[in-house]
Design an enzyme around this catalytic site. Sequence first.
Site, PDB file in Angstrom:
ATOM      1  N   ASP A 130      61.923  16.883 -12.889  1.00 24.49           N
ATOM      2  CA  ASP A 130      63.343  16.541 -12.991  1.00 24.49           C
ATOM      3  C   ASP A 130      63.425  15.229 -13.761  1.00 24.49           C
ATOM      4  O   ASP A 130      62.793  14.239 -13.377  1.00 24.49           O
ATOM      5  CB  ASP A 130      63.915  16.412 -11.566  1.00 24.49           C
ATOM      6  CG  ASP A 130      65.432  16.357 -11.542  1.00 24.49           C
ATOM      7  OD1 ASP A 130      66.028  15.864 -12.511  1.00 24.49           O
ATOM      8  OD2 ASP A 130      66.018  16.788 -10.529  1.00 24.49           O
ATOM      9  N   ASP A 165      71.061  14.734 -16.805  1.00 19.03           N
ATOM     10  CA  ASP A 165      70.177  15.009 -15.662  1.00 19.03           C
ATOM     11  C   ASP A 165      69.776  16.480 -15.785  1.00 19.03           C
ATOM     12  O   ASP A 165      70.650  17.357 -15.797  1.00 19.03           O
ATOM     13  CB  ASP A 165      70.987  14.722 -14.384  1.00 19.03           C
ATOM     14  CG  ASP A 165      70.217  14.911 -13.099  1.00 19.03           C
ATOM     15  OD1 ASP A 165      69.022  15.220 -13.144  1.00 19.03           O
ATOM     16  OD2 ASP A 165      70.851  14.746 -12.026  1.00 19.03           O
ATOM     17  N   HIS A 215      76.269  17.541  -8.529  1.00 21.29           N
ATOM     18  CA  HIS A 215      77.037  16.317  -8.273  1.00 21.29           C
ATOM     19  C   HIS A 215      77.811  15.885  -9.499  1.00 21.29           C
ATOM     20  O   HIS A 215      77.435  16.216 -10.628  1.00 21.29           O
ATOM     21  CB  HIS A 215      76.076  15.198  -7.863  1.00 21.29           C
ATOM     22  CG  HIS A 215      74.857  15.118  -8.746  1.00 21.29           C
ATOM     23  ND1 HIS A 215      74.777  14.291  -9.823  1.00 21.29           N
ATOM     24  CD2 HIS A 215      73.693  15.826  -8.737  1.00 21.29           C
ATOM     25  CE1 HIS A 215      73.610  14.462 -10.426  1.00 21.29           C
ATOM     26  NE2 HIS A 215      72.923  15.404  -9.798  1.00 21.29           N
ATOM     27  N   HIS A 224      74.969  10.037  -8.563  1.00 18.08           N
ATOM     28  CA  HIS A 224      75.714  10.839  -7.583  1.00 18.08           C
ATOM     29  C   HIS A 224      77.050  10.148  -7.354  1.00 18.08           C
ATOM     30  O   HIS A 224      77.147   9.205  -6.589  1.00 18.08           O
ATOM     31  CB  HIS A 224      74.919  10.997  -6.283  1.00 18.08           C
ATOM     32  CG  HIS A 224      73.691  11.834  -6.470  1.00 18.08           C
ATOM     33  ND1 HIS A 224      72.425  11.312  -6.499  1.00 18.08           N
ATOM     34  CD2 HIS A 224      73.541  13.162  -6.677  1.00 18.08           C
ATOM     35  CE1 HIS A 224      71.550  12.293  -6.712  1.00 18.08           C
ATOM     36  NE2 HIS A 224      72.191  13.420  -6.829  1.00 18.08           N
ATOM     37  N   GLU A 235      72.567  22.165 -10.013  1.00 15.21           N
ATOM     38  CA  GLU A 235      71.126  22.286  -9.812  1.00 15.21           C
ATOM     39  C   GLU A 235      70.765  23.208  -8.646  1.00 15.21           C
ATOM     40  O   GLU A 235      70.523  22.742  -7.541  1.00 15.21           O
ATOM     41  CB  GLU A 235      70.464  20.917  -9.658  1.00 15.21           C
ATOM     42  CG  GLU A 235      71.128  19.957  -8.699  1.00 15.21           C
ATOM     43  CD  GLU A 235      70.432  18.594  -8.734  1.00 15.21           C
ATOM     44  OE1 GLU A 235      69.199  18.529  -8.718  1.00 15.21           O
ATOM     45  OE2 GLU A 235      71.153  17.582  -8.787  1.00 15.21           O
ATOM     46  N   GLU A 253      68.220  22.804 -13.621  1.00 14.26           N
ATOM     47  CA  GLU A 253      69.384  21.898 -13.644  1.00 14.26           C
ATOM     48  C   GLU A 253      69.885  21.636 -15.058  1.00 14.26           C
ATOM     49  O   GLU A 253      69.092  21.464 -15.989  1.00 14.26           O
ATOM     50  CB  GLU A 253      69.017  20.546 -12.993  1.00 14.26           C
ATOM     51  CG  GLU A 253      70.168  19.547 -12.975  1.00 14.26           C
ATOM     52  CD  GLU A 253      69.847  18.265 -12.210  1.00 14.26           C
ATOM     53  OE1 GLU A 253      68.653  17.930 -12.069  1.00 14.26           O
ATOM     54  OE2 GLU A 253      70.804  17.600 -11.771  1.00 14.26           O
TER      55      GLU A 253
HETATM   56 MN    MN Z   1      67.941  16.002 -11.578  1.00 12.66          MN
HETATM   57 MN    MN Z   2      70.913  16.000 -10.329  1.00 17.22          MN
END
Ligand code: MN
Ligand code: MN
Length: 297
Positions: free
Chosen positions: A82, A93, A153, A161, A186, A281
Site C-alpha cells: 500500500d 493512496d 475514506h 483519513h 479499498e 485500492e
Molecule cells: Mn492505502
Molecule cells: Mn486508504
Amino acid sequence: MQIGDYVRAGKIAAEVREMVRAKDWVGKTVYDICEEVEREIKKRGANCAFPVNTSINEIAAHYTAEPNDPITIKDTDLVKIDLGAQINGYIADTAVTVCYDAQYDALVQSAEEALGNAMSMIKAGVKASDIGRTIETTIKQMGFKPIANLSGHSLEQYTIHAGKSIPNIWSIGGFSLSENSAYACEPFVTTEQGGGFVRNGQIKNIFALNSRKKIKNEEADRLLDFIWENFNMLPFALRWITKEWEEKKARELLEILIKKKAIQAYPILIEVNEQRVAQAEHTFIPVEEGVTVTTRI
Ligand code: MN
Ligand code: MN
C-alpha cells in the site's frame, strides 16, 4: 482543492504501483521493498504520503519495515503493498496485492473485481452504502468475505483519513459522494474461514503527529519540529528519522512523545481468524462528467 496536484500525485502512485505488481519480490526483505518503493515515488517528483505498507498474509494493514527489517518474502506469501504519493499535501493512496502462489489468485482477483465494480458506479451523489453493497456482493459471489471493519475514506490536504468512510459492506446511513472531493476506496477480502474482521496487533511501527505543543524536553521537542517540517500531520516511520537520530535515541524520543500524546502510534491490523487478506485500492474524485480515478493507469 487542487485537482491538478491530486492528478499528478495519482499518476506517480499508479506508475509505482504497476512497477510493484510486475516485479518478483520473493527473497527481498520488507526493508528493501519499502525503501525501493519510496525511492521510486520520490524519483518521479512526489513525496511519500505515508510509509509504504508491506502487510503479509493475515496482517491486513499498517505494517511498515523497521530499520533494516529482515523479514523476507517467501513464494507462498501474499503481500499487500500500500503506497501513497503526495504533492503539496494532495494525496494519492493506492494498493496492490502481490502473490506468487496460484492458490490465492482468486482471492486477489476478488479484491480487484470489487474495486473495479465500485469504480464503475462512482459519480457525485452516489451513496457510500451502495458502494459498500457492490463491494460486498462482488466478493461474496466469488466465494470470499469482505473485511467489515476496514473501509475507504475521504481525503483532504495533508489528511489521509478525513472523516468519511466508504464501507466494504452494505450498511445503514452514511453519506453521498460530493463533486470535486477526493476519496479512496479499498476493498479488503479474506477467505470463507476468515472472521471478516481485523483486530489490533501488538506491533506499532507507523506514527503520526497529534499535537505540535512542546513537551519541554529539548531533544524530543527538536524531533517534534523535525516531524512537523518534514511530514506535517502525515504518517511516518522510524526509518524516516534514523538519518537524523541514531536508532536507539530515536526510539527513546518517540516513546517519550507517545507518552505525552504528542505522537500517536498505529497498531498493525490482523484478521481475527488469522486468515489471509487481499486488498486493492484506488483514489478517485467525482467530477461533473463522472469520475476521475487519479490512480488508474
Ligand atoms: Mn492505502
Ligand atoms: Mn486508504
